[in-house]
Write a protein that holds these residues in place. Structure first.
Motif, PDB file in Angstrom:
ATOM      1  N   TYR A 226      -0.129   5.109  -1.513  1.00  0.00           N
ATOM      2  CA  TYR A 226      -0.254   6.367  -0.784  1.00  0.00           C
ATOM      3  C   TYR A 226       0.690   7.415  -1.355  1.00  0.00           C
ATOM      4  O   TYR A 226       0.340   8.595  -1.441  1.00  0.00           O
ATOM      5  CB  TYR A 226      -0.007   6.156   0.712  1.00  0.00           C
ATOM      6  CG  TYR A 226      -1.095   5.344   1.370  1.00  0.00           C
ATOM      7  CD1 TYR A 226      -2.418   5.772   1.325  1.00  0.00           C
ATOM      8  CD2 TYR A 226      -0.829   4.153   2.011  1.00  0.00           C
ATOM      9  CE1 TYR A 226      -3.431   5.033   1.915  1.00  0.00           C
ATOM     10  CE2 TYR A 226      -1.834   3.406   2.605  1.00  0.00           C
ATOM     11  CZ  TYR A 226      -3.137   3.859   2.548  1.00  0.00           C
ATOM     12  OH  TYR A 226      -4.139   3.138   3.115  1.00  0.00           O
TER      13      TYR A 226
ATOM     14  N   GLY B  36      -4.520   6.630   6.329  1.00  0.00           N
ATOM     15  CA  GLY B  36      -4.446   5.307   5.718  1.00  0.00           C
ATOM     16  C   GLY B  36      -3.083   4.671   5.924  1.00  0.00           C
ATOM     17  O   GLY B  36      -2.973   3.500   6.293  1.00  0.00           O
ATOM     18  N   TYR B  37      -2.040   5.453   5.690  1.00  0.00           N
ATOM     19  CA  TYR B  37      -0.684   4.947   5.884  1.00  0.00           C
ATOM     20  C   TYR B  37      -0.469   4.537   7.337  1.00  0.00           C
ATOM     21  O   TYR B  37       0.041   3.454   7.618  1.00  0.00           O
ATOM     22  CB  TYR B  37       0.341   6.010   5.462  1.00  0.00           C
ATOM     23  CG  TYR B  37       1.766   5.547   5.552  1.00  0.00           C
ATOM     24  CD1 TYR B  37       2.367   4.876   4.495  1.00  0.00           C
ATOM     25  CD2 TYR B  37       2.526   5.777   6.695  1.00  0.00           C
ATOM     26  CE1 TYR B  37       3.685   4.440   4.578  1.00  0.00           C
ATOM     27  CE2 TYR B  37       3.832   5.351   6.787  1.00  0.00           C
ATOM     28  CZ  TYR B  37       4.405   4.680   5.728  1.00  0.00           C
ATOM     29  OH  TYR B  37       5.707   4.247   5.812  1.00  0.00           O
TER      30      TYR B  37
ATOM     31  N   MET C 158      -4.172   9.846   2.816  1.00  0.00           N
ATOM     32  CA  MET C 158      -2.775   9.408   2.751  1.00  0.00           C
ATOM     33  C   MET C 158      -2.206   9.167   4.145  1.00  0.00           C
ATOM     34  O   MET C 158      -1.656   8.103   4.420  1.00  0.00           O
ATOM     35  CB  MET C 158      -1.912  10.458   2.029  1.00  0.00           C
ATOM     36  CG  MET C 158      -2.098  10.495   0.546  1.00  0.00           C
ATOM     37  SD  MET C 158      -1.153  11.754  -0.364  1.00  0.00           S
ATOM     38  CE  MET C 158      -0.372  12.763   0.825  1.00  0.00           C
TER      39      MET C 158
ATOM     40  N   LEU D  90      -0.878   8.923  -4.345  1.00  0.00           N
ATOM     41  CA  LEU D  90      -1.871   9.948  -4.021  1.00  0.00           C
ATOM     42  C   LEU D  90      -1.218  11.315  -3.858  1.00  0.00           C
ATOM     43  O   LEU D  90      -1.832  12.337  -4.162  1.00  0.00           O
ATOM     44  CB  LEU D  90      -2.641   9.568  -2.750  1.00  0.00           C
ATOM     45  CG  LEU D  90      -3.659   8.442  -2.897  1.00  0.00           C
ATOM     46  CD1 LEU D  90      -4.294   8.123  -1.536  1.00  0.00           C
ATOM     47  CD2 LEU D  90      -4.725   8.774  -3.910  1.00  0.00           C
ATOM     48  N   SER D  91       0.033  11.338  -3.390  1.00  0.00           N
ATOM     49  CA  SER D  91       0.718  12.629  -3.277  1.00  0.00           C
ATOM     50  C   SER D  91       0.981  13.227  -4.657  1.00  0.00           C
ATOM     51  O   SER D  91       1.007  14.450  -4.814  1.00  0.00           O
ATOM     52  CB  SER D  91       2.008  12.502  -2.464  1.00  0.00           C
ATOM     53  OG  SER D  91       2.954  11.726  -3.149  1.00  0.00           O
TER      54      SER D  91
ATOM     55  N   MET E 208       0.811  -1.215   0.000  1.00  0.00           N
ATOM     56  CA  MET E 208       0.000   0.000   0.000  1.00  0.00           C
ATOM     57  C   MET E 208       0.851   1.275   0.000  1.00  0.00           C
ATOM     58  O   MET E 208       0.370   2.335  -0.411  1.00  0.00           O
ATOM     59  CB  MET E 208      -0.935   0.014   1.219  1.00  0.00           C
ATOM     60  CG  MET E 208      -2.068  -0.972   1.162  1.00  0.00           C
ATOM     61  SD  MET E 208      -3.202  -0.677  -0.205  1.00  0.00           S
ATOM     62  CE  MET E 208      -3.907   0.897   0.239  1.00  0.00           C
TER      63      MET E 208
END
Length: 181
Positions: A33, A90-91, A87, A36-37, A29
Motif C-alpha cells: 500500500y 485496502g489498508y 490504499m 501505491l503512494s 501488505m
C-alpha cells in the motif's frame, strides 16, 4: 508415554502460534500500500508535467487538442482517486485501522466504511469512467479512427459496464439475503 493432556496442550500451543503468525502476515501488505503512494506521486509528476507542457503553448493549441489534454488530466485524476481509495480502504480492511485519521476534520466520509465488496463496485465504476474518457478521446481525434481498434475498445468498455451492473446486482442480492436473516 506422552499423556493426552500434554499432547493437547502442545497442539493448542502450535495452533495459537500458527494463528498469530498468520494474523501478523497481513502486515506484508503494508509496504505494498505504501508502494501505491509512490505510484500516486508519479501520477502527480505526470499531471503537472502535462500542465507545464501546455502552458507556454496555450494560445497556439487548438480547442480540440486542449479538450483532449483535459481529458488526459481527468484520467490521471480518476486513477489517482482510485489509488487513494484502494490504499486507504485496502489498508483498513486487510491490515489495520488508520487511527491518525480518527476525529480529523478532513477525514473522507467513506474511510472506514468501504468494505471489499464496496471497493470492488467503486473500482469497476472508476474503470467505466476511465474507459469512457478514453473512448471519447479516440472519437475526438480526427483522422485516426480505426474501426477494428474502436470496436475492441467499445467491447471492452461494455464488458466493464456489464461487469459493474452484475457486481451491483450481486451485492444488492447479498444485502437483501443478509437483511432477511
Amino acid at each position: 508415554m506422552i499423556s493426552s493432556e500434554f499432547y493437547l496442550k502442545g497442539q493448542f500451543f502450535m495452533e495459537k502460534m500458527f494463528e498469530k503468525l498468520m494474523y501478523a502476515s497481513r502486515w506484508i501488505m503494508a509496504p505494498i500500500y505504501l508502494g501505491l503512494s509512490l505510484v500516486l506521486f508519479a501520477l502527480g509528476i505526470k499531471f503537472f508535467q502535462e500542465i507545464f507542457h501546455i502552458l507556454p503553448n496555450i494560445f497556439d493549441i487548438a480547442e480540440v487538442d486542449l479538450v483532449l489534454i483535459t481529458l488526459s488530466l481527468i484520467d490521471i485524476t480518476l486513477v489517482g482517486g482510485l489509488l487513494i481509495m484502494v490504499m486507504f480502504s485496502g489498508y483498513e480492511n486487510f491490515v489495520s485501522k488508520i487511527a491518525i485519521a480518527d476525529g480529523a476534520e478532513d477525514r473522507p466520509h467513506w474511510m472506514g466504511h468501504v468494505d471489499s465488496s464496496g471497493m470492488k463496485i467503486k473500482l469497476i465504476g472508476s474503470l467505466v469512467a476511465i474507459s469512457v474518457i478514453e473512448l471519447l478521446k479516440d472519437f475526438m481525434q480526427e483522422g485516426e479512427f480505426d474501426a477494428n481498434r474502436e470496436g475492441w475498445r467499445i467491447g471492452i468498455h461494455m464488458t466493464f459496464v456489464i461487469s459493474g451492473v452484475l457486481f451491483a446486482l450481486m451485492e444488492m442480492m447479498a444485502d437483501r439475503h443478509k437483511s432477511e436473516r
